[in-house]
Scaffold this active site. Structure first.
Site, mmCIF file in Angstrom:
data_model
loop_
_atom_site.group_PDB
_atom_site.id
_atom_site.type_symbol
_atom_site.label_atom_id
_atom_site.label_comp_id
_atom_site.label_asym_id
_atom_site.label_seq_id
_atom_site.Cartn_x
_atom_site.Cartn_y
_atom_site.Cartn_z
ATOM 1 N N ARG A 223 0.843 -1.190 0.000
ATOM 2 C CA ARG A 223 0.000 0.000 0.000
ATOM 3 C C ARG A 223 0.885 1.249 0.000
ATOM 4 O O ARG A 223 1.959 1.274 0.634
ATOM 5 C CB ARG A 223 -0.895 0.045 1.237
ATOM 6 N N HIS A 271 -0.742 -0.254 -9.860
ATOM 7 C CA HIS A 271 -1.466 -1.133 -8.916
ATOM 8 C C HIS A 271 -1.987 -2.382 -9.658
ATOM 9 O O HIS A 271 -3.186 -2.639 -9.701
ATOM 10 C CB HIS A 271 -2.629 -0.374 -8.244
#
Ligand code: NAP
Ligand code: GLV
Length: 308
Positions: A223, A271
């Site tokens: 993250r 991502h």
């Protein structure tokens, strides 16, 4: 049972078909066509707008389309209901594939040859066996554990860090804060696969980079808020780190003027490290919906007190 589906990224048609094929009694309603909110008993979501789930008065369980549930827990209105994360073979396999790809990228020095190509410079470095490269994996859960096994099977020297001790063939396990320095000591490549919690936020900082082998590489797949971005820029600038591949960011999509985009030694991917296929992910969700319906314990429950 009626299930609400919300995701800006996953294909609602494929998920609806895969779920309804497995559960003929299930009706999947795709946001924003949710009908009467009182009829919805389960939700399958990826990053829903804060407050959305609190508007469903008869909701009984929340299923995450992602492995990481930090964005859901950040919603202060999130109902106090069972919350299950995604644990799915396709998600795990694709993450291990990406971790291995990037470990090999640095191990075989493709970053160096990219630079040399730009200068039309023909010079080889003698390749070294994978056993001479030490890879550290932060987080040895569903994803980190499998990545560690995959890298060890490829011949890398692998060390992993988690809260509790693990037994994984070919992987040295370091546990907790007391063994963090031992874990980091001399790593050539560090791969982050931790959940984002108050304990792990900002963990990828100058102090951590200083403990790695000189010229180590960072592969960050977890993250954005794990990483102190300026510390990475400084470490790469000073040559403390050789380079980094970053897949996750504090702000996504990464803004066009962000310095990572144009940095010659920082690689950006959008991502994309791993993904759940509806064919396998729907099986996991269907199993939990049957359990919910029959009053049996749900699988992959998040323990909210620890944040993952
Ligand atoms: P998981 O199964 O819950 O595993 C988490 C691991 O982190 C566990 O080994 C846990 O230790 C360890 N851990 C947690 N807090 C820690 C701390 N304070 N100190 C040391 N170790 C700690 O999670 P997962 O399914 O592997 O997923 C990991 C993360 O990957 C997700 O949360 C998400 O952020 C990220 N992710 C990214 C992508 C992408 O495409 N980039 C895709 C999927 C997931 P214990 O085993 O001792 O509990
Ligand atoms: C993706 O980032 C996930 O958490 O599954």
């Amino acid at each position: 049972m009626v299930l609400l589906f919300y995701s800006e990224e996953d294909d609602p048609v494929a998920w609806k078909a895969a779920l309804e094929a497995r559960l003929p009694d299930l009706e999947v309603r795709v946001w924003p066509r949710i009908g009467d909110p009182r009829e919805i008993e389960a939700a399958l979501v990826w990053r829903p707008p804060p407050g959305m789930l609190a508007e469903l008065p008869n909701l009984r369980a929340i299923f995450s389309l992602g492995a990481g549930i930090d964005a859901l827990l950040a919603d202060l209105t999130l109902p106090e209901l069972p919350l299950c994360r995604m644990v799915d073979p396709s998600l795990t396999r694709s993450m291990s594939e990406y971790a291995l790809t990037l470990a090999l990228f640095y191990h075989r020095r493709l970053d160096l040859y990219e630079e040399r190509q730009r200068a039309a410079r023909w010079r080889m470095e003698m390749p070294r066996p994978a056993a001479e490269t030490t890879v550290g994996i932060m987080g040895l859960g569903e994803l980190g554990g499998d990545a560690a096994r995959t890298l060890a099977a490829h011949g890398f020297r692998v060390r992993g860090w988690s809260r509790s001790r693990k037994r994984i063939a070919g992987v040295e396990s370091c546990a907790g804060g007391k063994e963090f320095d031992r874990f980091l000591d001399g790593l050539d490549i560090v791969i982050c696969l931790l959940p984002l919690t108050p304990e792990t936020e900002n963990i990828l900082d100058a102090g951590l980079f200083a403990r790695l082998a000189p010229g180590a590489c960072l592969v960050h797949l977890a993250r954005g808020a794990h990483l102190v971005e300026q510390d990475l820029l400084d470490a790469v600038q000073r040559g403390r780190l050789r380079g980094a591949v970053i897949d996750v960011f504090r702000e996504e999509p990464l803004p066009p003027d962000h310095p990572f985009w144009r940095h010659p030694r920082i690689r950006v991917t959008p991502h994309t490290a791993s993904y759940s296929l509806p064919e396998t992910g729907a099986e996991v969700v269907a199993d939990n919906i049957r359990r919910l319906r029959d009053g049996r314990p749900l699988r992959h429950l998040v323990r909210r007190e620890r944040g993952y």
